[in-house]
Design a protein around this motif. Structure first.
Motif, mmCIF file in Angstrom:
data_model
loop_
_atom_site.group_PDB
_atom_site.id
_atom_site.type_symbol
_atom_site.label_atom_id
_atom_site.label_comp_id
_atom_site.label_asym_id
_atom_site.label_seq_id
_atom_site.Cartn_x
_atom_site.Cartn_y
_atom_site.Cartn_z
ATOM 1 N N GLU A 199 0.976 -1.328 -0.085
ATOM 2 C CA GLU A 199 -0.146 0.030 -0.020
ATOM 3 C C GLU A 199 0.982 1.339 -0.023
ATOM 4 O O GLU A 199 1.957 1.317 0.592
ATOM 5 C CB GLU A 199 -0.752 -0.201 1.202
ATOM 6 N N PRO A 200 0.474 2.461 -0.461
ATOM 7 C CA PRO A 200 -0.857 2.578 -1.289
ATOM 8 C C PRO A 200 -0.774 2.016 -2.464
ATOM 9 O O PRO A 200 0.036 1.764 -3.107
ATOM 10 C CB PRO A 200 -0.902 3.949 -1.034
ATOM 11 N N ALA A 201 -2.195 1.758 -2.809
ATOM 12 C CA ALA A 201 -2.487 1.290 -4.009
ATOM 13 C C ALA A 201 -1.890 -0.206 -4.416
ATOM 14 O O ALA A 201 -1.600 -0.570 -5.499
ATOM 15 C CB ALA A 201 -2.060 2.066 -5.376
ATOM 16 N N ASP A 228 2.169 0.363 -11.769
ATOM 17 C CA ASP A 228 3.119 1.548 -11.291
ATOM 18 C C ASP A 228 4.277 1.391 -12.222
ATOM 19 O O ASP A 228 4.641 0.373 -12.978
ATOM 20 C CB ASP A 228 3.400 1.265 -9.902
ATOM 21 N N LEU A 229 5.183 2.328 -12.085
ATOM 22 C CA LEU A 229 6.500 2.605 -12.707
ATOM 23 C C LEU A 229 7.631 2.294 -11.552
ATOM 24 O O LEU A 229 7.144 2.811 -10.437
ATOM 25 C CB LEU A 229 6.534 3.834 -13.565
ATOM 26 N N PRO A 230 8.630 2.048 -11.764
ATOM 27 C CA PRO A 230 9.749 1.917 -10.945
ATOM 28 C C PRO A 230 9.960 3.229 -10.423
ATOM 29 O O PRO A 230 9.982 4.214 -11.288
ATOM 30 C CB PRO A 230 10.954 1.286 -11.850
ATOM 31 N N VAL A 276 -0.552 8.954 0.143
ATOM 32 C CA VAL A 276 -1.111 8.650 1.319
ATOM 33 C C VAL A 276 -0.445 7.636 1.897
ATOM 34 O O VAL A 276 -0.522 6.699 1.134
ATOM 35 C CB VAL A 276 -2.795 8.665 1.179
ATOM 36 N N TYR A 277 0.174 7.722 2.815
ATOM 37 C CA TYR A 277 0.724 6.688 3.718
ATOM 38 C C TYR A 277 0.564 6.616 5.257
ATOM 39 O O TYR A 277 0.659 7.628 5.892
ATOM 40 C CB TYR A 277 2.311 6.873 3.658
ATOM 41 N N SER A 278 -0.029 5.335 5.554
ATOM 42 C CA SER A 278 -0.272 5.399 6.989
ATOM 43 C C SER A 278 -1.617 6.378 7.373
ATOM 44 O O SER A 278 -1.372 6.662 8.466
ATOM 45 C CB SER A 278 0.736 5.399 7.928
ATOM 46 N N GLY A 322 -2.166 2.899 -10.103
ATOM 47 C CA GLY A 322 -2.725 3.281 -8.954
ATOM 48 C C GLY A 322 -2.465 4.729 -8.206
ATOM 49 O O GLY A 322 -3.393 5.277 -7.266
ATOM 50 N N LEU A 323 -1.495 5.416 -8.810
ATOM 51 C CA LEU A 323 -1.138 6.617 -8.093
ATOM 52 C C LEU A 323 -1.346 7.531 -9.353
ATOM 53 O O LEU A 323 -0.986 7.703 -10.282
ATOM 54 C CB LEU A 323 0.552 6.691 -7.756
#
Length: 175
Positions: A62-64, A69-71, A111-113, A157-158
């Protein structure tokens, strides 16, 4: 909740009189210390092979989690954005970047935690000479090559990666 609301006490003197000054700063009424909430530096790698395919990861965390995603990731203290993207590509894919060329940047909210981290995401077109070491690791659950013409940004996702991919795909021309 505004990210500055998480900072209740002055980090310099510990006073609870650490008040919002404007949308990006707080000031201590006791000691005068001012704190400015600036974006964190992050980077994104655009890696294209000779078949005009883009290297895409599936997010492991997480997130997503589980989305495309991309590296890339956050820059570490003391490293340049270029060094950061080279390190992140190595960690997530096993690949060694031989050249990282800055393309553009986009603001983002990560968004993290439950905490909104404001970021400035720098996108780099990365050259890799040897793809034989390619393997998913670290934050990447899986890796795949997708033809640039088949990229569907809604699967990523981002937000900044979606916007950056749209911009990249629209302007991509084979050298």
């Amino acid at each position: 909740m505004h990210p500055l609301d998480k900072f209740r006490y002055c980090p310099a003197c510990g006073s609870k009189h650490f008040e919002i000054q404007d949308e990006k700063s707080k000031k201590c009424e006791n000691c005068g210390f001012e704190y400015y909430l600036n974006p964190s530096a992050a980077n994104v790698a655009l890696i294209v092979n000779d078949k005009d395919e883009l290297l895409v990861a599936t997010r492991k965390k997480e997130p997503a989690k589980g989305t495309l995603d991309l590296p890339g990731g956050f820059a570490d203290i003391g490293e340049t954005a270029e060094e950061g993207v080279v390190r992140e590509v190595k960690e997530e894919t096993g690949l060694t970047v031989t050249e990282a060329r800055y393309v553009f940047s986009l603001p983002n909210v990560y968004v993290y935690s439950g905490f909104e981290v404001k970021t400035l995401d720098s996108f780099f077109l990365c050259q890799v000479e040897d793809f034989s070491t390619l393997h998913a690791s670290d934050d990447a659950a899986a890796l795949q090559w997708i033809p640039i013409t088949d990229i569907h940004t809604e699967l990523f996702g981002l937000r900044s990666v979606r916007h950056g991919l749209y911009r990249f795909v629209e302007s991509y021309k084979k050298p």
